[in-house]
Design an enzyme around this catalytic site. Sequence first.
Site, PDB file in Angstrom:
ATOM      1  N   THR A 117       0.824  -1.207   0.000  1.00 39.55           N
ATOM      2  CA  THR A 117       0.000   0.000   0.000  1.00 39.55           C
ATOM      3  C   THR A 117       0.862   1.263   0.000  1.00 39.55           C
ATOM      4  OG1 THR A 117      -1.518   1.264   1.395  1.00 39.55           O
ATOM      5  CG2 THR A 117      -0.117  -0.298   2.524  1.00 39.55           C
ATOM      6  N   ASP A 118       0.295   2.351  -0.485  1.00 37.20           N
ATOM      7  CA  ASP A 118       0.998   3.646  -0.422  1.00 37.20           C
ATOM      8  C   ASP A 118       1.124   4.152   1.014  1.00 37.20           C
ATOM      9  OD1 ASP A 118      -1.682   4.297   0.004  1.00 37.20           O
ATOM     10  OD2 ASP A 118      -1.801   5.784  -1.604  1.00 37.20           O
ATOM     11  N   GLU A 119       0.335   3.574   1.931  1.00 38.52           N
ATOM     12  CA  GLU A 119       0.348   4.084   3.306  1.00 38.52           C
ATOM     13  C   GLU A 119       1.679   3.851   4.015  1.00 38.52           C
ATOM     14  OE1 GLU A 119      -2.973   3.170   5.729  1.00 38.52           O
ATOM     15  OE2 GLU A 119      -4.379   3.287   4.069  1.00 38.52           O
ATOM     16  N   LYS A 135       2.305  -3.400   7.340  1.00 39.21           N
ATOM     17  CA  LYS A 135       2.517  -3.540   5.891  1.00 39.21           C
ATOM     18  C   LYS A 135       3.946  -3.104   5.538  1.00 39.21           C
ATOM     19  CE  LYS A 135       0.135  -4.607   3.033  1.00 39.21           C
ATOM     20  NZ  LYS A 135      -0.191  -5.942   2.454  1.00 39.21           N
ATOM     21  N   TYR A 178      -1.817  -0.784  11.127  1.00 44.86           N
ATOM     22  CA  TYR A 178      -1.983  -1.388   9.790  1.00 44.86           C
ATOM     23  C   TYR A 178      -0.797  -1.044   8.897  1.00 44.86           C
ATOM     24  CZ  TYR A 178      -3.266  -1.707   4.883  1.00 44.86           C
ATOM     25  OH  TYR A 178      -3.235  -1.949   3.534  1.00 44.86           O
TER      26      TYR A 178
HETATM   27  P1  NAD Z   1      -9.577  -7.433   2.374  1.00 44.73           P
HETATM   28  O1  NAD Z   1      -9.586  -7.169   3.838  1.00 44.73           O
HETATM   29  O2  NAD Z   1     -10.805  -7.169   1.573  1.00 44.73           O
HETATM   30  O3  NAD Z   1      -9.169  -8.953   2.090  1.00 44.73           O
HETATM   31  C1  NAD Z   1      -8.169  -9.610   2.815  1.00 44.73           C
HETATM   32  C2  NAD Z   1      -8.342 -11.118   2.600  1.00 44.73           C
HETATM   33  O4  NAD Z   1      -7.272 -11.781   3.290  1.00 44.73           O
HETATM   34  C3  NAD Z   1      -9.645 -11.680   3.149  1.00 44.73           C
HETATM   35  O5  NAD Z   1     -10.237 -12.562   2.226  1.00 44.73           O
HETATM   36  C4  NAD Z   1      -9.235 -12.429   4.419  1.00 44.73           C
HETATM   37  O6  NAD Z   1     -10.067 -13.520   4.737  1.00 44.73           O
HETATM   38  C5  NAD Z   1      -7.818 -12.866   4.032  1.00 44.73           C
HETATM   39  N1  NAD Z   1      -6.962 -13.102   5.206  1.00 44.73           N
HETATM   40  C6  NAD Z   1      -6.796 -12.274   6.280  1.00 44.73           C
HETATM   41  N2  NAD Z   1      -5.946 -12.845   7.169  1.00 44.73           N
HETATM   42  C7  NAD Z   1      -5.563 -14.029   6.628  1.00 44.73           C
HETATM   43  C8  NAD Z   1      -4.693 -15.070   7.054  1.00 44.73           C
HETATM   44  N3  NAD Z   1      -4.035 -14.997   8.225  1.00 44.73           N
HETATM   45  N4  NAD Z   1      -4.518 -16.136   6.252  1.00 44.73           N
HETATM   46  C9  NAD Z   1      -5.186 -16.225   5.062  1.00 44.73           C
HETATM   47  N5  NAD Z   1      -6.034 -15.296   4.611  1.00 44.73           N
HETATM   48  C10 NAD Z   1      -6.214 -14.210   5.396  1.00 44.73           C
HETATM   49  O7  NAD Z   1      -8.333  -6.603   1.802  1.00 44.73           O
HETATM   50  P2  NAD Z   1      -8.150  -5.872   0.403  1.00 44.73           P
HETATM   51  O8  NAD Z   1      -8.678  -4.494   0.501  1.00 44.73           O
HETATM   52  O9  NAD Z   1      -8.594  -6.767  -0.681  1.00 44.73           O
HETATM   53  O10 NAD Z   1      -6.558  -5.753   0.375  1.00 44.73           O
HETATM   54  C11 NAD Z   1      -5.772  -6.787  -0.219  1.00 44.73           C
HETATM   55  C12 NAD Z   1      -4.319  -6.386  -0.179  1.00 44.73           C
HETATM   56  O11 NAD Z   1      -4.139  -5.160  -0.886  1.00 44.73           O
HETATM   57  C13 NAD Z   1      -3.777  -6.140   1.224  1.00 44.73           C
HETATM   58  O12 NAD Z   1      -2.473  -6.630   1.290  1.00 44.73           O
HETATM   59  C14 NAD Z   1      -3.787  -4.614   1.363  1.00 44.73           C
HETATM   60  O13 NAD Z   1      -2.798  -4.181   2.242  1.00 44.73           O
HETATM   61  C15 NAD Z   1      -3.481  -4.203  -0.063  1.00 44.73           C
HETATM   62  N6  NAD Z   1      -3.976  -2.874  -0.483  1.00 44.73           N
HETATM   63  C16 NAD Z   1      -5.300  -2.552  -0.323  1.00 44.73           C
HETATM   64  C17 NAD Z   1      -5.749  -1.323  -0.801  1.00 44.73           C
HETATM   65  C18 NAD Z   1      -7.215  -0.924  -0.682  1.00 44.73           C
HETATM   66  O14 NAD Z   1      -7.563   0.198  -1.049  1.00 44.73           O
HETATM   67  N7  NAD Z   1      -8.104  -1.793  -0.239  1.00 44.73           N
HETATM   68  C19 NAD Z   1      -4.865  -0.430  -1.393  1.00 44.73           C
HETATM   69  C20 NAD Z   1      -3.509  -0.797  -1.533  1.00 44.73           C
HETATM   70  C21 NAD Z   1      -3.089  -2.036  -1.079  1.00 44.73           C
HETATM   71  O1  TDX Z   2     -17.015   6.149   7.450  1.00 40.08           O
HETATM   72  C1  TDX Z   2     -15.926   6.604   7.072  1.00 40.08           C
HETATM   73  N1  TDX Z   2     -15.810   7.961   6.912  1.00 40.08           N
HETATM   74  C2  TDX Z   2     -14.657   8.556   6.492  1.00 40.08           C
HETATM   75  O2  TDX Z   2     -14.618   9.791   6.348  1.00 40.08           O
HETATM   76  C3  TDX Z   2     -14.772   5.765   6.789  1.00 40.08           C
HETATM   77  C4  TDX Z   2     -14.857   4.280   6.961  1.00 40.08           C
HETATM   78  C5  TDX Z   2     -13.625   6.381   6.365  1.00 40.08           C
HETATM   79  N2  TDX Z   2     -13.557   7.732   6.222  1.00 40.08           N
HETATM   80  C6  TDX Z   2     -12.315   8.350   5.701  1.00 40.08           C
HETATM   81  C7  TDX Z   2     -11.012   7.890   6.285  1.00 40.08           C
HETATM   82  C8  TDX Z   2     -10.046   8.021   5.105  1.00 40.08           C
HETATM   83  O3  TDX Z   2      -9.592   9.371   5.011  1.00 40.08           O
HETATM   84  O4  TDX Z   2     -12.255   7.961   4.304  1.00 40.08           O
HETATM   85  C9  TDX Z   2     -10.908   7.732   3.887  1.00 40.08           C
HETATM   86  C10 TDX Z   2     -10.766   6.300   3.380  1.00 40.08           C
HETATM   87  O5  TDX Z   2     -10.929   5.437   4.495  1.00 40.08           O
HETATM   88  P1  TDX Z   2     -10.757   3.838   4.390  1.00 40.08           P
HETATM   89  O6  TDX Z   2     -11.694   3.308   3.371  1.00 40.08           O
HETATM   90  O7  TDX Z   2     -10.797   3.295   5.761  1.00 40.08           O
HETATM   91  O8  TDX Z   2      -9.315   3.721   3.718  1.00 40.08           O
HETATM   92  P2  TDX Z   2      -7.830   4.177   4.171  1.00 40.08           P
HETATM   93  O9  TDX Z   2      -7.707   4.292   5.633  1.00 40.08           O
HETATM   94  O10 TDX Z   2      -7.450   5.338   3.306  1.00 40.08           O
HETATM   95  O11 TDX Z   2      -7.015   2.864   3.720  1.00 40.08           O
HETATM   96  C11 TDX Z   2      -7.342   2.189   2.458  1.00 40.08           C
HETATM   97  O12 TDX Z   2      -6.417   2.493   1.462  1.00 40.08           O
HETATM   98  C12 TDX Z   2      -5.122   1.960   1.581  1.00 40.08           C
HETATM   99  C13 TDX Z   2      -7.443   0.680   2.644  1.00 40.08           C
HETATM  100  O13 TDX Z   2      -8.372   0.366   3.670  1.00 40.08           O
HETATM  101  C14 TDX Z   2      -6.089   0.084   2.939  1.00 40.08           C
HETATM  102  O14 TDX Z   2      -6.180  -1.334   2.996  1.00 40.08           O
HETATM  103  C15 TDX Z   2      -5.143   0.470   1.833  1.00 40.08           C
HETATM  104  O15 TDX Z   2      -3.857   0.039   2.141  1.00 40.08           O
END
Ligand code: NAD
Ligand code: TDX
Length: 331
Positions: free
Chosen positions: A120-122, A151, A147
């Site tokens: 992630t960019d975070e 990562k 988190y």
């Molecule tokens: P998500 O929470 O939707 O999915 C995570 C999955 O991993 C789930 O299916 C869960 O059951 C599985 N999991 C969790 N712990 C586990 C374990 N111990 N063993 C096996 N499986 C396990 O997450 P996502 O949003 O799809 O993110 C996927 C990846 O992308 C992560 O590595 C996250 O850091 C990265 N990422 C997410 C975003 C975003 O915006 N969502 C952005 C950049 C990077």
């Molecule tokens: O109800 C809400 N109201 C609100 O204002 C929620 C749930 C979030 N927010 C804000 C917090 C953040 O500024 O919205 C923005 C996005 O929030 P999230 O969806 O929780 O994402 P963020 O914390 O930015 O992280 C996401 O992007 C990077 C993903 O959850 C991570 O897995 C990924 O790595």
Amino acid sequence: MRLLVTGGAGFIGSNFVHQTVRERPDVEVTVIDALTYAGDRTSLAPVADRVTLVEGDITDGELVDRLVGESDLVVHFAAESHNDNSLSNPWPFVQTNLIGTYTLLEAVRKHGVRYHHISTDEVYGDLELDDPAKFTAETPYNPSSPYSSTKAGSDLLVRAWARSFGIQATISNCSNNYGPYQHIEKFIPRQITNLVDGVKPRLYGKGENVRDWIHVEDHNSAVWAIIDQGRSGETYLIGADGEKNNLEVVQTLLEIFGFDKDDFDHVKDRPGHDMRYAIDSSKLRTELGWEPRYTDFRSGLEATVEWYKANEAWWRPAKAATEAKYAAAGH
Ligand code: NAD
Ligand code: TDX
């Protein structure tokens, strides 16, 4: 090619599996997923006949060793992924994101399997609203939450295993994704499903925090570009120039639903809330020729709203518990 996808029943992983099955008929897909609250086997139902789903934990060394040994490529999505959860209980984040990644890396090293790490960019911390710079692969790591720090730690393990043990590995750090199958605890699907229920969107703080939105299909096409052409040991940042503040996102959703653009609530802010993320993806675009296809955020969001409206059976069971968790935290 035999592909092992970790976390393939989650949001980005399930979309990756769908895309792979659609576009790469020669790839045999196995998913390992612990099916935590964030994983849902029905997210893989449309491709169930093409995918083997193993319910298991990536910290289970024996299972991971066997599955990695049967693969040619591992793409590692599995993680605890929600910042708010990491603030209330960091332990599963340490366990899955650090120990889980370590377990995979040891198996990859033993079996000599190609590995791609999803991050992630975070990990880079946050930017000021008026900062002219964006994140690049050279930006120093400076994570803010349990988190993002776990990562960051997992990325550093991958770099060390590549340098010290010579594993064939690439890393990608992507910005905020949106699209189908995203858990309704996350910002966009939380607000969409609130609006379906006639509940006002909830904005943390003033809503000025900026996220760099990318459609999940674009994230996953970039992952394949890196697997196909990326150089081992390298890090690629994935982003689609989609910077929006949270207020703009909420107001666009209100407009799509035909509600008044001021019809939302401000709620308690997230502690340590990162102000802004922004990705410079020029390395990926120049070296690998990748381009995003979803360049109009509003139409991508409209399609996502339609998906949630059409798939209420997928998200409804989690809605009450998710909102109860937020209510307890004051969000
Ligand atoms: P998500 O929470 O939707 O999915 C995570 C999955 O991993 C789930 O299916 C869960 O059951 C599985 N999991 C969790 N712990 C586990 C374990 N111990 N063993 C096996 N499986 C396990 O997450 P996502 O949003 O799809 O993110 C996927 C990846 O992308 C992560 O590595 C996250 O850091 C990265 N990422 C997410 C975003 C975003 O915006 N969502 C952005 C950049 C990077
Ligand atoms: O109800 C809400 N109201 C609100 O204002 C929620 C749930 C979030 N927010 C804000 C917090 C953040 O500024 O919205 C923005 C996005 O929030 P999230 O969806 O929780 O994402 P963020 O914390 O930015 O992280 C996401 O992007 C990077 C993903 O959850 C991570 O897995 C990924 O790595």
